[in-house]
Scaffold this motif. Sequence first.
Motif, PDB file in Angstrom:
ATOM      1  N   ARG A   1       0.826  -1.207   0.000  1.00  0.00           N
ATOM      2  CA  ARG A   1       0.000   0.000   0.000  1.00  0.00           C
ATOM      3  C   ARG A   1       0.864   1.263   0.000  1.00  0.00           C
TER       4      ARG A   1
ATOM      5  N   SER B   1      -0.396   5.152   0.300  1.00  0.00           N
ATOM      6  CA  SER B   1      -1.774   4.964   0.790  1.00  0.00           C
ATOM      7  C   SER B   1      -2.674   4.370  -0.290  1.00  0.00           C
ATOM      8  N   GLY B   2      -2.158   3.343  -0.941  1.00  0.00           N
ATOM      9  CA  GLY B   2      -2.963   2.640  -1.946  1.00  0.00           C
ATOM     10  C   GLY B   2      -2.840   3.197  -3.350  1.00  0.00           C
TER      11      GLY B   2
ATOM     12  N   ARG C   1       8.929   6.298   1.330  1.00  0.00           N
ATOM     13  CA  ARG C   1       7.790   6.386   0.406  1.00  0.00           C
ATOM     14  C   ARG C   1       7.831   5.286  -0.650  1.00  0.00           C
TER      15      ARG C   1
END
Length: 239
Positions: free
Chosen positions: A136, A139-140, A179
């Motif tokens: 993810r 956030s997806g 990230r």
Amino acid sequence: MPHHTPRTEAYGDHPDQWVQIVGDSDAEVVVCFIHGGYWRSSYTAALMEPLVERVSRGGDGLAAMNIEYRRESDPFAMQADVRAALRRARELFPDAVRVAVGHSAGGHLALLCADDAELVVALAPVTDLVGGYAARIGSGAVAELMGASPADRPAAFDAATPRPTVVPTLLVHGVDDDRVPVSHSQDFARLGRAAHAPIDFFEFARLPHMELIDPDGPYVPVVTAWVRRHHSHRRKDAS
């Protein structure tokens, strides 16, 4: 090239199909920037403007192209846009070496479109869509991009995943990147070396994700030296 004024031109009918260009048509190297932002429309080519400015101050023989592209949850439309922009660079700078420089999601696109450039630099690129979906990232972001899971669209995930090519490629990533995991670049480099692809990989212990678009970041000398070396080799081969 401080005297050059950036100009913008469209390469398609969509409002996001445009490039910003700095430099003369007789440039020896044109650096084509592909911005990141998890393929989301809220992130734009403005992210790469500081790097364009740095190239524009690099002296004669250099040009820059900042590529905007559609961000519509369709990796194949994005890929088509980047390819169209890189081909426009060939028309505008017919004798130049095209260096596709992509950051994050832009690194993913640069690797997918490697065969439309002479050199590729991928800065903290997303290279594993299946793994990115599972983790993810963003956030997806991969789920948004693909609109489904790898189980639902395995062929699409496979087609949208970059592979090493015969085009010389440089990967740069920070171990502390929170990230896009550094494992993306590590695994891609390992895959490339196993296939005897021309891949170089530089890993920094401390290089946060967004510092890879800082024009004064510690990675810049590495990228500059790598491009110069490959450009020099091409010139020798041509002669």
